[in-house]
Design an enzyme around this catalytic site. Structure first.
Site, PDB file in Angstrom:
ATOM      1  N   HIS B  84       3.356  19.604   2.730  1.00 13.13           N
ATOM      2  CA  HIS B  84       3.721  19.063   1.410  1.00 13.13           C
ATOM      3  C   HIS B  84       4.361  17.685   1.583  1.00 13.13           C
ATOM      4  CE1 HIS B  84       5.633  18.571  -2.497  1.00 13.13           C
ATOM      5  NE2 HIS B  84       6.808  18.518  -1.901  1.00 13.13           N
ATOM      6  N   ASP B 113      -9.612 -12.628  -4.797  1.00 11.99           N
ATOM      7  CA  ASP B 113      -9.670 -11.306  -4.159  1.00 11.99           C
ATOM      8  C   ASP B 113      -8.548 -11.234  -3.129  1.00 11.99           C
ATOM      9  OD1 ASP B 113     -10.565  -8.811  -2.941  1.00 11.99           O
ATOM     10  OD2 ASP B 113     -12.517  -9.228  -3.828  1.00 11.99           O
ATOM     11  N   TRP B 149       8.323  17.385   7.973  1.00 14.71           N
ATOM     12  CA  TRP B 149       7.579  16.107   7.981  1.00 14.71           C
ATOM     13  C   TRP B 149       8.161  15.136   9.001  1.00 14.71           C
ATOM     14  CZ3 TRP B 149       8.625  10.916   6.677  1.00 14.71           C
ATOM     15  CH2 TRP B 149       9.906  10.655   6.211  1.00 14.71           C
ATOM     16  N   SER B 176      -3.827   2.201   8.774  1.00 14.84           N
ATOM     17  CA  SER B 176      -4.272   1.774   7.448  1.00 14.84           C
ATOM     18  C   SER B 176      -3.167   0.997   6.732  1.00 14.84           C
ATOM     19  CB  SER B 176      -4.685   3.007   6.630  1.00 14.84           C
ATOM     20  OG  SER B 176      -4.812   2.684   5.277  1.00 14.84           O
ATOM     21  N   SER B 177      -1.935   1.528   6.833  1.00 16.09           N
ATOM     22  CA  SER B 177      -0.807   0.859   6.157  1.00 16.09           C
ATOM     23  C   SER B 177      -0.547  -0.516   6.750  1.00 16.09           C
ATOM     24  CB  SER B 177       0.467   1.702   6.296  1.00 16.09           C
ATOM     25  OG  SER B 177       0.364   2.862   5.538  1.00 16.09           O
ATOM     26  N   HIS B 260      14.098   5.429   7.407  1.00 20.54           N
ATOM     27  CA  HIS B 260      14.893   4.955   6.277  1.00 20.54           C
ATOM     28  C   HIS B 260      14.249   3.769   5.561  1.00 20.54           C
ATOM     29  CE1 HIS B 260      18.028   5.540   3.524  1.00 20.54           C
ATOM     30  NE2 HIS B 260      18.123   4.230   3.447  1.00 20.54           N
ATOM     31  N   GLU B 262      11.265   3.378   5.327  1.00 19.73           N
ATOM     32  CA  GLU B 262      10.150   4.038   4.638  1.00 19.73           C
ATOM     33  C   GLU B 262      10.552   4.458   3.225  1.00 19.73           C
ATOM     34  OE1 GLU B 262       7.050   4.536   5.157  1.00 19.73           O
ATOM     35  OE2 GLU B 262       6.531   6.216   3.850  1.00 19.73           O
ATOM     36  N   TYR B 264      12.527   2.911   1.338  1.00 18.48           N
ATOM     37  CA  TYR B 264      12.474   1.719   0.485  1.00 18.48           C
ATOM     38  C   TYR B 264      11.049   1.223   0.303  1.00 18.48           C
ATOM     39  CZ  TYR B 264      17.368   2.208   0.561  1.00 18.48           C
ATOM     40  OH  TYR B 264      18.614   2.747   0.394  1.00 18.48           O
ATOM     41  N   SER B 275      10.316  -3.668 -13.306  1.00 16.76           N
ATOM     42  CA  SER B 275      10.698  -5.036 -13.684  1.00 16.76           C
ATOM     43  C   SER B 275       9.607  -5.733 -14.482  1.00 16.76           C
ATOM     44  CB  SER B 275      11.022  -5.868 -12.436  1.00 16.76           C
ATOM     45  OG  SER B 275      12.049  -5.252 -11.707  1.00 16.76           O
ATOM     46  N   HIS B 309      22.479   7.516   9.150  1.00 22.06           N
ATOM     47  CA  HIS B 309      23.129   8.383   8.157  1.00 22.06           C
ATOM     48  C   HIS B 309      22.332   9.679   7.968  1.00 22.06           C
ATOM     49  CE1 HIS B 309      20.945   6.167   4.630  1.00 22.06           C
ATOM     50  NE2 HIS B 309      20.238   7.200   5.027  1.00 22.06           N
ATOM     51  N   HIS B 310      21.125   9.717   8.527  1.00 19.28           N
ATOM     52  CA  HIS B 310      20.357  10.970   8.520  1.00 19.28           C
ATOM     53  C   HIS B 310      20.781  11.870   9.675  1.00 19.28           C
ATOM     54  CE1 HIS B 310      17.387   9.594   5.505  1.00 19.28           C
ATOM     55  NE2 HIS B 310      17.614   8.406   6.029  1.00 19.28           N
ATOM     56  N   THR B 335      21.304  -2.448  -5.353  1.00 15.87           N
ATOM     57  CA  THR B 335      20.635  -1.500  -6.254  1.00 15.87           C
ATOM     58  C   THR B 335      21.302  -1.539  -7.627  1.00 15.87           C
ATOM     59  OG1 THR B 335      20.249  -0.129  -4.310  1.00 15.87           O
ATOM     60  CG2 THR B 335      19.785   0.868  -6.448  1.00 15.87           C
ATOM     61  N   LYS B 338      20.156  -4.393  -9.698  1.00 18.40           N
ATOM     62  CA  LYS B 338      18.857  -4.184 -10.345  1.00 18.40           C
ATOM     63  C   LYS B 338      19.023  -3.337 -11.609  1.00 18.40           C
ATOM     64  CE  LYS B 338      15.192  -4.361  -7.900  1.00 18.40           C
ATOM     65  NZ  LYS B 338      15.029  -5.805  -7.813  1.00 18.40           N
ATOM     66  N   ARG B 457      17.639  24.339   3.261  1.00 16.78           N
ATOM     67  CA  ARG B 457      16.261  23.973   2.951  1.00 16.78           C
ATOM     68  C   ARG B 457      15.331  24.595   3.990  1.00 16.78           C
ATOM     69  NH1 ARG B 457      15.914  17.566   4.742  1.00 16.78           N
ATOM     70  NH2 ARG B 457      13.768  17.767   4.037  1.00 16.78           N
TER      71      ARG B 457
END
Lengths: 41, 536
Positions: B84, B113, B149, B176-177, B260, B262, B264, B275, B309-310, B335, B338, B457
């Site tokens: 998932h 293009d 994951w 790909s990314s 991390h 990722e 963002y 925006s 922090h993880h 943040t 924004k 979890r």
């Protein structure tokens, strides 16, 4: 469709190449640092 | 927003203008080099993956409806949990944003293009390969990857071939990314229309420029991490194997150095979308355009400094805990800038509440809740208590579902008239928003209480006192999932041409080059770069 000018193509290729080299360098650097900290075979 | 209007747009008379026929049949898609076609394929792929990842989530919630083991053994449950996450992140959210980038960036900067059209095709066609690898891993001996994951070592070193499938899938999706990121950076830097300076670019392009740099910096780190996993598993290395002198915690450091930023990568383009939407429906320029740009850059830079922090429970020194704690809290400042600017844009605006605006406001409201709980888990002593509980599950779903997904829905409704030339059914769109908004909160809000009460979890079973909240969450999850079928119907209905014809500028308050071309956008646009008047 209007194609890009040769100069624009060259510029794009050059920028793309630099970015691609950066990506490969980061990959290699991570591997090398992992080898230092994590233990070689 | 510092917007640019075009003085002169070359005329577009239809799809087959300029004597260049649109390719027909399967070749149009398999050999696609047109940014709009590739964007469409990205969006279709990501929606298919969203349905697959969502189905897995519903299977999880079905098992969790009651305590005890009902339908799935814990091993299979863990596979569902892992897949998932992987499918939603790498298959649904990221490709969806790249789809939007493909469709909208050339239109917004006045380019004909993407810079590398053939590489763009290759970037896309890697995705189905990665998606198939992930899905097929359920059918190999031992089943799919079940390590979560994050694929933490040493658990991931002990799994069956399903883990190798996941590693290869991550390699492919990562490649790909990276190619997509290079394409986007080169397009934005080199192919803007004359007069479109960086500080006049639409914020969606800015957010994607910064995101693409983030991708380029961290996807190779993930690729290296999973390659080290692969060599540890099959080639006798000991990067993460303590028995051979390696360090399993090293994997966590390397992974989260990717992981991390990722987060963002999955939220900055959403900021860009919101925006665009808020000023259009407030009929005002975006408040504080420059500060929005600087805030995006600040968030991106800070995202490299907070990865541990993880890992507060891995036994790091107090000094390191303090550094990562305060670093994380610091992100709330850009943040907050924004959120303030979006609110200030709405202040005294001529607001209307069409579906894109509802999703944008919903995003601001629910993402802010996710941001606040992020501040809670940034505090090391609290995080140590709620680590790996449902509180964290609630937090990141408020950020990723309410953040990324709400913005994606809002942006789809916003740009859909440009894509298909037909206005969507506004009444059904509003139904979709309210069903999604309410069911999302019914699903995930109770998870905060579950986590604070100690529910871990990734568990298939739980103590009886957690039953009520789990049942509410399961009911909400099915409601949320079914609501997305309504979204599919609204989109298909618009694509079928059943609705009002869309004008070139479908929204009264929308600004930007994409609204200067007809709706639907012709197959080829801006073959001659537009002349910009430079108004800012």
């Amino acid at each position: 469709m209007q194609t890009m000018t040769p100069e624009q193509r060259r510029r794009n290729r050059r920028t793309g190449l630099i970015l691609g080299i950066c990506a490969v360098a980061i990959l290699v650097w991570t591997f090398v640092r992992g080898n230092v900290f994590g233990g070689a075979p | 927003m510092s917007s640019v209007t075009a003085d002169h747009i070359p005329p577009h008379t239809g799809h087959d203008d300029h004597g260049h026929a649109v390719p027909r049949g399967w070749r149009r898609w398999v050999f696609a080099t047109n940014h709009k076609d590739i964007g469409t394929m990205y969006l279709i792929f990501s929606f298919a993956m969203l349905l697959e990842g969502g189905t897995l989530a519903l299977l999880l919630r079905t098992e969790l409806f009651e305590p005890g083991i009902q339908f799935f053994q814990p091993e299979l449950f863990n596979q569902f949990t892992t897949m998932h996450g992987l499918i939603m992140i790498f298959g649904a959210i990221m490709p969806a944003f790249v789809g939007f980038a493909n469709w909208m960036i050339p239109l917004q900067i006045g380019a004909s293009d993407m810079a590398f059209a053939r590489m763009n095709n290759f970037s896309f066609w890697l995705l189905p390969v990665g998606g198939i690898l992930l899905t097929a891993s359920f059918f190999v001996p031992g089943g799919a990857n079940a390590s979560g994951w994050t694929m933490y070592a040493p658990l991931s070193l002990q799994m069956g071939p399903g883990m190798d499938f996941a590693i290869f899938a991550v390699h492919i999706l990562g490649a790909s990314s990276i190619m997509g990121a290079i394409n986007i950076i080169v397009t934005i830097l080199n192919m803007r229309a004359p007069g479109m300076t960086l500080m006049k670019m639409p914020l969606f392009c800015w957010s994607w420029l910064v995101t693409a740099y983030l991708l380029l910096a961290v996807m190779p780190v993930l690729a290296a991490a999973v390659t080290m996993l692969l060599t540890d598993r099959h080639f006798g290395t000991h990067f993460f194997n303590a028995a051979g002198g390696g360090d399993p915690v090293l994997y966590q450091h390397v992974f989260w150095f990717f992981g991390h930023p990722e987060v963002y990568i999955m939220i900055l383009p959403a900021f860009g979308m919101v925006s665009q939407i808020v000023p259009a429906f407030a009929r005002k320029r975006l408040f504080g355009y420059a500060s929005m740009v600087y805030a995006i850059c600040a968030i991106a830079i800070l995202s490299f400094l907070v990865w541990a922090h993880h890992m507060f429970t891995t036994g790091m020194p107090v000094t390191a805990q303090l550094f990562f704690m305060y670093g994380t809290m610091l992100i709330s400042i850009p943040t907050g800038v924004k959120v303030f600017n979006w609110t200030a844009t709405m202040w005294r605006g001529s607001l209307t509440f069409e579906t894109p605006m509802l999703f944008a406001i919903g995003f601001i409201f629910v993402f802010t809740i996710g941001g606040f709980t992020g501040l809670v888990v940034a505090i090391a002593p609290i995080d140590i208590q709620v680590q790996d509980t449902y509180y964290v599950v609630a937090h990141f779903h408020y950020v990723l579902v309410a953040g990324s997904l709400f913005a994606l829905f809002g942006a789809t409704y916003y740009w859909l008239p440009k894509w298909c030339g037909t206005m969507y059914d506004e009444r059904l769109g509003k139904w979709h928003f309210w069903m999604t908004m309410i069911s999302f909160n019914v699903t995930f809000f109770p998870m905060h209480f579950l986590g604070l009460a100690g529910m871990p979890r990734r568990y298939a079973d739980y103590a009886a006192q957690f039953t009520d909240f789990h049942q509410v969450a399961t009911i909400g999850a099915f409601w949320f999932g079914l609501s997305q079928l309504l979204f599919l119907y609204v989109i298909l209905k618009a694509y079928a041409g059943r609705g009002e014809r869309a004008a070139a500028n479908a929204w009264e308050g929308a600004e930007g080059l994409e609204w200067s071309v007809p709706s639907p956008a012709p197959y080829h646009t801006f073959e001659t770069p537009p002349v910009l008047d430079g108004k800012a």
